[in-house]
Design an enzyme around this catalytic site. Structure first.
Site, mmCIF file in Angstrom:
data_model
loop_
_atom_site.group_PDB
_atom_site.id
_atom_site.type_symbol
_atom_site.label_atom_id
_atom_site.label_comp_id
_atom_site.label_asym_id
_atom_site.label_seq_id
_atom_site.Cartn_x
_atom_site.Cartn_y
_atom_site.Cartn_z
ATOM 1 N N ASP A 8 0.420 -0.945 0.278
ATOM 2 C CA ASP A 8 0.157 0.195 -0.050
ATOM 3 C C ASP A 8 0.935 1.236 0.367
ATOM 4 O OD1 ASP A 8 -1.877 -1.873 0.434
ATOM 5 O OD2 ASP A 8 -2.839 -1.034 2.079
ATOM 6 N N ASP A 129 -14.527 -3.412 -0.438
ATOM 7 C CA ASP A 129 -14.945 -3.047 0.550
ATOM 8 C C ASP A 129 -15.673 -3.113 1.863
ATOM 9 O OD1 ASP A 129 -12.035 -3.298 -0.238
ATOM 10 O OD2 ASP A 129 -12.140 -1.164 -1.407
#
Length: 240
Positions: A8, A129
């Site tokens: 990330d 998500d």
């Protein structure tokens, strides 16, 4: 089963969030490119890369880093975060990205998702998500009332190549993934599912490996960075 080490990117650095909270960030010393090379040298064949800045701003913010990671030969990279247009997708595909992950735009505009899947065949994945079963968008900052279990029915025949299913409440916590919910979700669709969020030990990896379901692979982030899951423990599971 495919093992995806996670990278990330925020502010050009390799980071992990806690439960998707941008105010709870752990930064790591290695740059994203150095970390990608390390994973490759350890024997992993796939990477999961997210441009967190891009997810918040709806644009490709760290594309130069992503392009550099794509220069690593013989490794497949799936990339998400801030991808909102066909031009974004084309740019990433031209860099050599294996799968382009659409999130917000895929949920908000299924027509666009269909166009993208037709134009870039077998290149489009989507990221769902989820908090308590409901989809969150825009870098997890916008909570919807859309059930993931209902949304997936709408995209069954669109041409999506895989779904990355992230339990936001488990992400970055190392408190075990929500396996029951994800296994149940995977049975609702013929699209291969990737599990993300909460992996804490090799036992979690084995539990997924032994489950006869539609799970294509898993994403491991914080647990591998912190040493609770050792690369040598899981690289042998990394078989496509």
């Amino acid at each position: 089963m495919i093992i995806f080490p996670a990278i990330d990117i925020k502010g050009g650095k390799c980071v992990r969030l806690f439960k998707g909270d941008f105010n709870k960030v752990t930064e790591y010393k290695k740059s994203p490119v150095d970390q990608a090379n390390e994973f490759f040298n350890l024997g992993f064949k796939n990477l999961h890369v997210v441009d967190l800045d891009g997810a918040l701003k709806g644009n490709l913010i760290n594309e130069n880093i992503i392009k550099e990671i794509c220069n690593i030969k013989k490794i497949k990279i799936q990339v998400g975060g801030g991808i909102r247009s066909l031009d974004h997708i084309k740019k990433l595909v031209d860099y050599g990205v294996d799968k382009v992950i659409l999130g917000t735009v895929a949920v908000e505009d299924i027509k666009f998702l269909k166009i993208a899947c037709n134009k870039f065949e077998n290149k489009i994945a989507i990221s769902l998500d989820v908090r308590d079963g409901y989809i969150a968008l825009r870098g997890w900052t916008k909570q919807t009332e859309i059930l993931a279990s209902e949304f997936v029915k709408k995209i069954e025949n669109v041409g999506v190549s895989r779904i990355i299913y992230t339990d936001i409440n488990r992400d970055g916590t190392e408190t075990r993934p929500n396996l029951i919910e994800t296994f149940n979700f995977s049975e609702l669709t013929n699209i291969p599912v990737i599990i993300s969020g909460g992996f804490s030990s090799i036992n979690d990896v084995v539990a997924v490996h032994n489950q006869p379901s539609r799970i294509e692979g898993i994403i491991i982030g914080k647990a591998m960075y912190n040493g609770n899951i050792l690369p040598e423990q899981v690289v042998s599971f990394d078989v496509e």
